[in-house]
Motif scaffolding. Sequence first.
Motif, PDB file in Angstrom:
ATOM      1  N   THR A 167      48.985  38.723  46.465  1.00 48.68           N
ATOM      2  CA  THR A 167      48.419  37.196  46.659  1.00 48.68           C
ATOM      3  C   THR A 167      47.364  37.277  47.089  1.00 48.68           C
ATOM      4  O   THR A 167      46.691  38.008  47.545  1.00 48.68           O
ATOM      5  N   PRO A 168      46.072  36.355  47.003  1.00 51.63           N
ATOM      6  CA  PRO A 168      44.930  35.896  47.800  1.00 51.63           C
ATOM      7  C   PRO A 168      45.239  36.213  48.891  1.00 51.63           C
ATOM      8  O   PRO A 168      44.434  36.679  49.901  1.00 51.63           O
ATOM      9  N   LYS A 169      46.438  35.902  50.026  1.00 51.72           N
ATOM     10  CA  LYS A 169      46.852  36.013  50.957  1.00 51.72           C
ATOM     11  C   LYS A 169      47.250  37.522  52.111  1.00 51.72           C
ATOM     12  O   LYS A 169      47.383  37.618  53.207  1.00 51.72           O
ATOM     13  N   THR A 170      47.303  37.769  50.125  1.00 49.79           N
ATOM     14  CA  THR A 170      47.851  39.470  51.188  1.00 49.79           C
ATOM     15  C   THR A 170      46.832  40.373  51.689  1.00 49.79           C
ATOM     16  O   THR A 170      45.849  40.355  51.413  1.00 49.79           O
ATOM     17  N   LYS A 203      39.761  43.646  43.391  1.00 48.77           N
ATOM     18  CA  LYS A 203      39.089  43.176  41.949  1.00 48.77           C
ATOM     19  C   LYS A 203      39.526  41.632  42.108  1.00 48.77           C
ATOM     20  O   LYS A 203      38.572  40.857  41.261  1.00 48.77           O
ATOM     21  N   GLU A 204      40.476  41.690  41.407  1.00 52.23           N
ATOM     22  CA  GLU A 204      41.356  40.330  41.014  1.00 52.23           C
ATOM     23  C   GLU A 204      41.303  38.986  41.440  1.00 52.23           C
ATOM     24  O   GLU A 204      40.551  37.948  41.826  1.00 52.23           O
ATOM     25  N   PHE A 205      41.169  39.427  43.138  1.00 53.51           N
ATOM     26  CA  PHE A 205      40.997  37.861  43.700  1.00 53.51           C
ATOM     27  C   PHE A 205      40.012  38.604  44.854  1.00 53.51           C
ATOM     28  O   PHE A 205      40.064  37.352  45.844  1.00 53.51           O
ATOM     29  N   GLY A 206      38.845  39.325  44.296  1.00 50.08           N
ATOM     30  CA  GLY A 206      38.406  39.441  45.306  1.00 50.08           C
ATOM     31  C   GLY A 206      38.093  39.133  46.469  1.00 50.08           C
ATOM     32  O   GLY A 206      37.088  38.798  47.429  1.00 50.08           O
TER      33      GLY A 206
END
Length: 394
Positions: A167-170, A203-206
């Motif tokens: 997730t973006p938090k990883t 890339k997906e989450f920046g």
Amino acid sequence: MISIKMQEQVQSSSVIRAMFEEGKRLAEIHGVENVFDFSIGNPNVEPPEEINEAILEILKTENLMSIHGYMNNSGYEEVRAAIAESINDKFGTAFTQNNILMTVGAAGGLNVIFKTLLNPKDEVITFAPFFGEYKNYVKNYEGELVVISPNTIDFQPNLEEFKEKITPKTKAVIINSPNNPTGVIYSEETIIKLSEILREKQKEFGTDIYLVSDEPYRELAYDNVEVPYLSNYYANTIIGYSFSKSLSLPGERIGYLVIPDQAADYKNIISAANIANRILGFVNAPSLFQRVVAKCLNAKVDIDTYNRNRELLYNGLSSYGYQCIKPEGAFYLFVKTPIENDVEFCNLAKKKNILIVTGTAFGCPGYVRIAYCVAYKTIEKALPGFKALIEEVK
Ligand code: PLP
């Protein structure tokens, strides 16, 4: 009066350590030769001769104040340079002393890197079965450990579920190969796929996702199986190495982190890690043993001893009907329990004075870990007990 956080950590405190203490208690009652303690990964092969020679040489020839003194929190420059050079020779990397930070074993290194990277609620992903202490190391810095369920076919990481749980938090992913508790070595194919997934998700989450490779068992690989060097596959890799098992020095508490230049924000990470090492209370890795390992980078423990144990235990247990993957590395066998409940199975084993650890302690119920870093004779003497156990429960 202890803190709420410590109350939780005391409650979930290491099952492995508890078994180890139980082993000592049973040995007092039944005699040490009648207790078969397979609970802890304490090497039973002596350190190579070079270790004692290096200690003596250092004590005889070097200045006592500098042998025992403080140094840069990251460790002695010349020690770090020697380690960088040795890694470069083996794996074709281009590290310098600036990429190496000497740590208090792997445990110290992992705490340093998590303190450096984690904000509260940041997620760290790991693959079951995993070394149970990761929960504590992540919790120490208010992170959340996200566990990917085991792939019990071959114990390579379950990459499908992995993809879904990023997730973006990883903030980080921690892997351990050769693995404790399975002895499995993650293949090059696995590492390539895992790296691709991480690059896609970044890339997906920046975001930047760091791959922390916990490598205390790197040198314990059998049958010439290669253990891929992760920084050659994925830029945001941080390696945690330890001499605890590779040179049989677990009590000396010596290891290092490799933080490559190509890792995002490298400069800040290395300077923060240097400070983390100090303010966690380690200050620096043990001074004498930094010098010792620098002189012993090509020394090896006799892994044939572990290999003989591996063969004896694996072949013995398989012939009785136990199911397990033949380990390619480390000194553990991860065995499917012939009854569903692994806790109950460990208790039954204890009645035969056999001490083993539940798979539950590694996030993988229905299995047990048998640490075969014991005398050959201990395995020989314990095998009839294992045979009787499976016959009893079937
Ligand atoms: N990581 C794994 C997978 C381990 O098995 C261990 C110790 O058994 C450690 C880290 C801690 O190693 P050290 O004694 O070097 O701190």
